[in-house]
Scaffold this motif. Structure first.
Motif, mmCIF file in Angstrom:
data_model
loop_
_atom_site.group_PDB
_atom_site.id
_atom_site.type_symbol
_atom_site.label_atom_id
_atom_site.label_comp_id
_atom_site.label_asym_id
_atom_site.label_seq_id
_atom_site.Cartn_x
_atom_site.Cartn_y
_atom_site.Cartn_z
ATOM 1 N N TYR A 82 0.784 -1.254 0.145
ATOM 2 C CA TYR A 82 -0.072 0.021 -0.014
ATOM 3 C C TYR A 82 0.852 1.060 0.148
ATOM 4 C CZ TYR A 82 -3.682 -3.236 1.387
ATOM 5 O OH TYR A 82 -4.714 -4.423 1.352
ATOM 6 N N LEU A 83 0.856 2.319 -0.969
ATOM 7 C CA LEU A 83 1.407 3.389 -1.109
ATOM 8 C C LEU A 83 0.424 4.419 -0.860
ATOM 9 C CD1 LEU A 83 4.261 4.759 -1.481
ATOM 10 C CD2 LEU A 83 3.677 4.927 -4.066
ATOM 11 N N PRO A 84 0.236 5.300 0.148
ATOM 12 C CA PRO A 84 -0.343 6.590 0.370
ATOM 13 C C PRO A 84 -0.208 7.582 -0.972
ATOM 14 C CG PRO A 84 0.378 6.217 2.364
ATOM 15 C CD PRO A 84 1.319 5.061 1.432
ATOM 16 N N VAL A 85 -1.308 7.930 -1.607
ATOM 17 C CA VAL A 85 -1.097 9.117 -2.605
ATOM 18 C C VAL A 85 -1.752 10.117 -2.320
ATOM 19 C CG1 VAL A 85 -0.323 7.457 -4.300
ATOM 20 C CG2 VAL A 85 -2.889 8.186 -4.309
ATOM 21 N N THR A 86 -1.769 11.193 -2.767
ATOM 22 C CA THR A 86 -2.211 12.501 -2.634
ATOM 23 C C THR A 86 -2.826 12.931 -3.958
ATOM 24 O OG1 THR A 86 -0.731 14.115 -3.401
ATOM 25 C CG2 THR A 86 -0.610 13.278 -0.869
ATOM 26 N N SER A 87 -3.647 13.975 -3.973
ATOM 27 C CA SER A 87 -4.412 14.465 -5.097
ATOM 28 C C SER A 87 -3.509 14.928 -6.152
ATOM 29 C CB SER A 87 -5.493 15.437 -4.751
ATOM 30 O OG SER A 87 -6.510 15.395 -4.246
ATOM 31 N N GLN A 88 -2.129 15.453 -5.686
ATOM 32 C CA GLN A 88 -1.298 16.229 -6.503
ATOM 33 C C GLN A 88 -0.350 14.930 -7.047
ATOM 34 O OE1 GLN A 88 0.503 18.883 -3.366
ATOM 35 N NE2 GLN A 88 0.402 20.425 -4.785
#
Length: 299
Positions: A82-88
């Protein structure tokens, strides 16, 4: 000379294999035994963290079903990272192969579809406005002179500005780095309103210390198809994703998943989001497709 030729041939084969893996998640999974899922920390009931590296939600669960079928295609058990991503950064991380499948709250639109591919739509969103229940704000017109929060890298404030009811309404934009940060701006009084997908607003309200202190108000700003994202040229994973979603729809399992994540108490606080399936979502399920939001605007 033969040795050099053989070395060159091996190098070319290796680079070719690496390229194939970079563009084909099935080949990559077969070779490495690993698949990386892009997840969000606070995308309502679609994708959120329980802490300690654990992620759950409607889209996370659907992605796990897709990965189960990916394992069959790869012929081996896969380790899911699992890799947390952001809107950017979500789109660049999918493009460059860091993330194989993004399972958050991404709107499928024509601009993004030039860079990435979307699995068949699983959720059709309505962009709304969240405010404090005692604010007296009930419409776009009342945002004049107010601070309006949204999340960096999303399209919600642009959507608000383009709405015909926002003509002549002058407000200040304030940005959160992720949805929980944007909600905190509202919760702390640094913003008077938070503009975002209705499910994300509902999910953050349900997780608030005092959910009754907030409400979703005003006009529907836009209708947007939300979908799981893969690489543009990842034809095999796109096919697996589409067929998985289609099967969930055909068997009625997707209705059960919706009920689980949007109508029943969910962890960690066992609160209900309370978001029934919209008619737009039902229509997308009736005829599975990957149409961008521009097609919805034509209706």
């Amino acid at each position: 000379m033969k040795f050099k030729t053989a070395t060159l041939a091996l190098a070319l084969f290796a680079s070719g294999a690496a390229f194939a893996q970079a563009t084909d998640t099935v080949a990559k999974a077969k070779a490495t035994g690993v698949v990386t899922m892009g997840v969000r920390d606070s995308s309502g009931a679609l994708s959120y963290t329980l802490g300690d590296g654990k992620y759950v939600g409607y889209h996370v669960e659907i992605c796990n079903r897709i990965i189960a079928n990916l394992e069959k295609a790869a012929g081996r058990k896969l380790e899911v990272k699992y890799l947390p991503v952001t809107s950017q950064n979500r789109i660049p991380l999918v493009q460059n192969g860091t993330v194989d499948i993004e399972c958050g709250s991404t709107t499928n639109n024509a601009t993004r579809a030039k860079d990435v591919a979307f699995v068949h739509t699983t959720f059709v969103e309505e962009v709304r406005i969240a405010v404090k229940a005692n604010s007296g704000i009930t419409s776009i017109a009342q945002l004049a002179g107010k601070n309006v929060a949204t999340t960096t890298g999303t399209t919600s404030v642009q959507t608000l500005r383009k709405n015909e009811r926002a003509n002549g309404v002058d407000f200040k934009e304030v940005y959160g780095k992720d949805h929980s940060d944007s909600f905190l701006l509202l919760e702390s009084g640094r913003a008077d309103a938070f503009v975002m997908d209705g499910s994300i607003l509902a999910g953050n309200i349900a997780s608030a210390k005092n959910p009754a202190d907030f409400k979703i108000v005003g006009e529907v700003l836009s209708v947007e198809p939300i979908a799981i994202m893969v690489r543009k040229d990842d034809v095999n994973l796109k096919k697996i994703g589409d067929s998985t979603v289609n099967e969930l729809i055909k068997t009625g399992e997707i209705n059960k998943l919706w009920d689980k994540w949007f109508m029943q108490p969910i962890p960690p606080k066992n609160t209900r989001v309370g978001l029934p399936v919209s008619e737009s979502t039902k229509a997308a399920w009736a005829t599975p497709n990957d149409k961008p939001m521009e097609d919805y605007a034509k209706k």
